[in-house]
Enzyme design. Sequence first.
Site, PDB file in Angstrom:
ATOM      1  N   LYS A   1       0.813  -1.219   0.000  1.00  0.00           N
ATOM      2  CA  LYS A   1       0.000   0.000   0.000  1.00  0.00           C
ATOM      3  C   LYS A   1       0.842   1.264   0.000  1.00  0.00           C
ATOM      4  O   LYS A   1       0.520   2.232  -0.696  1.00  0.00           O
ATOM      5  CB  LYS A   1      -0.954  -0.009   1.191  1.00  0.00           C
ATOM      6  CG  LYS A   1      -2.085  -1.018   1.052  1.00  0.00           C
ATOM      7  CD  LYS A   1      -3.078  -0.917   2.198  1.00  0.00           C
ATOM      8  CE  LYS A   1      -4.195  -1.942   2.023  1.00  0.00           C
ATOM      9  NZ  LYS A   1      -5.199  -1.869   3.096  1.00  0.00           N
TER      10      LYS A   1
ATOM     11  N   LYS B   1      -5.351   8.263  13.014  1.00  0.00           N
ATOM     12  CA  LYS B   1      -5.226   6.824  12.815  1.00  0.00           C
ATOM     13  C   LYS B   1      -3.920   6.300  13.405  1.00  0.00           C
ATOM     14  O   LYS B   1      -2.861   6.907  13.216  1.00  0.00           O
ATOM     15  CB  LYS B   1      -5.285   6.487  11.318  1.00  0.00           C
ATOM     16  CG  LYS B   1      -6.549   6.982  10.631  1.00  0.00           C
ATOM     17  CD  LYS B   1      -6.601   6.601   9.162  1.00  0.00           C
ATOM     18  CE  LYS B   1      -6.881   5.139   8.968  1.00  0.00           C
ATOM     19  NZ  LYS B   1      -7.095   4.808   7.528  1.00  0.00           N
TER      20      LYS B   1
ATOM     21  N   GLY C   1      -9.741  -1.587  10.879  1.00  0.00           N
ATOM     22  CA  GLY C   1     -10.704  -0.594  11.330  1.00  0.00           C
ATOM     23  C   GLY C   1     -10.502  -0.136  12.757  1.00  0.00           C
ATOM     24  O   GLY C   1     -11.233   0.719  13.250  1.00  0.00           O
TER      25      GLY C   1
ATOM     26  N   GLU D   1      -5.653  11.560   8.324  1.00  0.00           N
ATOM     27  CA  GLU D   1      -6.201  11.297   7.001  1.00  0.00           C
ATOM     28  C   GLU D   1      -7.599  11.901   6.933  1.00  0.00           C
ATOM     29  O   GLU D   1      -8.361  11.832   7.913  1.00  0.00           O
ATOM     30  CB  GLU D   1      -6.275   9.788   6.761  1.00  0.00           C
ATOM     31  CG  GLU D   1      -6.483   9.383   5.326  1.00  0.00           C
ATOM     32  CD  GLU D   1      -6.338   7.876   5.142  1.00  0.00           C
ATOM     33  OE1 GLU D   1      -7.367   7.171   5.267  1.00  0.00           O
ATOM     34  OE2 GLU D   1      -5.218   7.410   4.906  1.00  0.00           O
TER      35      GLU D   1
ATOM     36  N   GLU E   1      -8.314   0.431  -7.034  1.00  0.00           N
ATOM     37  CA  GLU E   1      -9.435   0.732  -6.149  1.00  0.00           C
ATOM     38  C   GLU E   1      -9.359   2.173  -5.649  1.00  0.00           C
ATOM     39  O   GLU E   1      -8.283   2.671  -5.320  1.00  0.00           O
ATOM     40  CB  GLU E   1      -9.446  -0.256  -4.982  1.00  0.00           C
ATOM     41  CG  GLU E   1      -9.476  -1.707  -5.454  1.00  0.00           C
ATOM     42  CD  GLU E   1     -10.054  -2.654  -4.424  1.00  0.00           C
ATOM     43  OE1 GLU E   1     -10.338  -2.221  -3.293  1.00  0.00           O
ATOM     44  OE2 GLU E   1     -10.225  -3.844  -4.759  1.00  0.00           O
TER      45      GLU E   1
ATOM     46  N   GLU F   1      -5.595   1.470  -3.354  1.00  0.00           N
ATOM     47  CA  GLU F   1      -4.737   0.308  -3.522  1.00  0.00           C
ATOM     48  C   GLU F   1      -5.003  -0.346  -4.871  1.00  0.00           C
ATOM     49  O   GLU F   1      -5.966  -0.017  -5.557  1.00  0.00           O
ATOM     50  CB  GLU F   1      -4.963  -0.712  -2.398  1.00  0.00           C
ATOM     51  CG  GLU F   1      -6.348  -1.318  -2.370  1.00  0.00           C
ATOM     52  CD  GLU F   1      -6.519  -2.326  -1.241  1.00  0.00           C
ATOM     53  OE1 GLU F   1      -5.582  -3.115  -1.007  1.00  0.00           O
ATOM     54  OE2 GLU F   1      -7.574  -2.329  -0.601  1.00  0.00           O
TER      55      GLU F   1
ATOM     56  N   ASN G   1      -5.228  -4.291  -6.748  1.00  0.00           N
ATOM     57  CA  ASN G   1      -5.223  -5.747  -6.675  1.00  0.00           C
ATOM     58  C   ASN G   1      -4.580  -6.277  -7.941  1.00  0.00           C
ATOM     59  O   ASN G   1      -5.120  -6.097  -9.042  1.00  0.00           O
ATOM     60  CB  ASN G   1      -6.644  -6.284  -6.522  1.00  0.00           C
ATOM     61  CG  ASN G   1      -7.205  -5.996  -5.149  1.00  0.00           C
ATOM     62  OD1 ASN G   1      -6.592  -6.320  -4.140  1.00  0.00           O
ATOM     63  ND2 ASN G   1      -8.360  -5.373  -5.099  1.00  0.00           N
TER      64      ASN G   1
ATOM     65  N   ARG H   1      -4.331  -8.981  -9.625  1.00  0.00           N
ATOM     66  CA  ARG H   1      -4.885 -10.306  -9.928  1.00  0.00           C
ATOM     67  C   ARG H   1      -6.276 -10.117 -10.508  1.00  0.00           C
ATOM     68  O   ARG H   1      -6.790  -9.008 -10.562  1.00  0.00           O
ATOM     69  CB  ARG H   1      -4.982 -11.136  -8.648  1.00  0.00           C
ATOM     70  CG  ARG H   1      -5.749 -10.394  -7.530  1.00  0.00           C
ATOM     71  CD  ARG H   1      -6.025 -11.256  -6.341  1.00  0.00           C
ATOM     72  NE  ARG H   1      -6.510 -10.499  -5.199  1.00  0.00           N
ATOM     73  CZ  ARG H   1      -7.742 -10.046  -5.031  1.00  0.00           C
ATOM     74  NH1 ARG H   1      -8.639 -10.242  -5.991  1.00  0.00           N
ATOM     75  NH2 ARG H   1      -8.095  -9.375  -3.960  1.00  0.00           N
TER      76      ARG H   1
END
Length: 480
Positions: free
Chosen positions: A119, A161, A168, A203, A277, A291, A293, A295
């Site tokens: 990430k 965060k 989460g 963030e 995404e 991020e 993926n 695949r």
Amino acid sequence: MKAAFNKVLIANRGEIAVRIIRAAKELGLQTVAVYSDADARSLAVQMADEAVRIGPAHASKSYLDADAVLHAAELSGAGAVHPGYGFLSENADFAERIEAAGMVYIGPTPEAIRTMGNKAAARAAAMRAGVPTVPGSEGVVNDADSAVAQAEAVGYPIMIKASAGGGGRGIRIARDEAELRQQFATATAEAKAAFGNGEVYLERFIRRARHIEVQILGDGARVVHCFERECSLQRRRQKVWEEAPSAALSETKRAELCASALRLANAVSYRGAGTLEYLFDDDTQEFFFIEMNTRIQVEHPVTEMVTGIDLVKEMICIALGNPLRLRQEDIRLEGAAIEVRINAENAAKGFMPSPGLISQLVVPGGPGVRFDSMLFPGYTVPAYYDSLLGKLIVHDRDRANALARLRRALGELKVEGVHTTIALHQALSGDAQVAAADVHTGFLETWLDANPLAPASPIPVAAPAAVPSAPTPSSEKVTA
């Protein structure tokens, strides 16, 4: 087609293994399934030309055992390996070992997996490519004064965060300077207590975030996009319902989003299928990369239905050494498609997994209906893996008609012998807010609190359906 290989090993199980076997066979390739002891009678094993046992039921000793999978590939004489999704599909070391053994890895290069699968590295690559990321502090914030200064630049509300947090946890939200000062000390103390690390960062908090992703295909030299999917209906950050196109995007915003995905994918010379995404802010109409993926995705059929492109076949064709055969101007978005995930879960009891014997299966049909699954009457759903049984996908000329088709198809679908999430999707498909596409990533959990599902009927105890004997593929080999 002159193939660089003629036999593909599928390093996966379940519905995605079945999906890959079908695509490979249509391309004239031989297929090899791998299986654990729990999957010896699976549909993928029955369909493949060969099958190789790779270990006991637990995934850590079979599907996640790179040594066992590599041994199976070498034993079978496969020229290529398709990892599917999950398991080893985003493991750069595994991809590297496949290539080092002289086989083709059907996916991106190990270098691309390492860059885009991390990430932090993916965020840095996105920033270099001029792709927007979620605004926040540049690294750790050490004190309340620094937090306030950076929050002024980012904007409120803002999340504090925990740097070491995850799942989460370790998140607090401040809506103004006073609340930020008040929350900062508490957040750092909580982070220290929960994770042994009191470091925090900031963030931007997006009140109504949608999860929107862009499907891309590349051959290492050129990349095209196949438009977007929206996956905002989620439970515990797991997707439940996916659709294309997103009702939230204007044509202008869609073009901007897809163009950003192309910039980033081209920047890393991407090869194969991948998904970028994003979070989309309904209030500001901004999108932010989160991020990638590296695949094929569970929800890839949604894109296939609205574009007519077989993404799995395209992946294999690229791996065969062919240049990308699609031009961007030829890829068109037609109609609307919706996919719902049918899981073996009891939604009325906290989505408790429900393994067991499938006593009856009725698959819906008709125009624009597709059911991707590995089920058959007599199949025993194992308790060792993800609870996904299959995916019901519908397509029609627009979203309203696709919803009507989905409701009809859900009414036809019958999976007996285990509890399933069919009733959940029947309720969602009839909900007014879902019909209006008025959803966000937190919608489903709030909806479930307000709309408790009726207790599922007990599964009747009946004489088990006849279970087929273990398949005997043309060449069944057993690894040590």
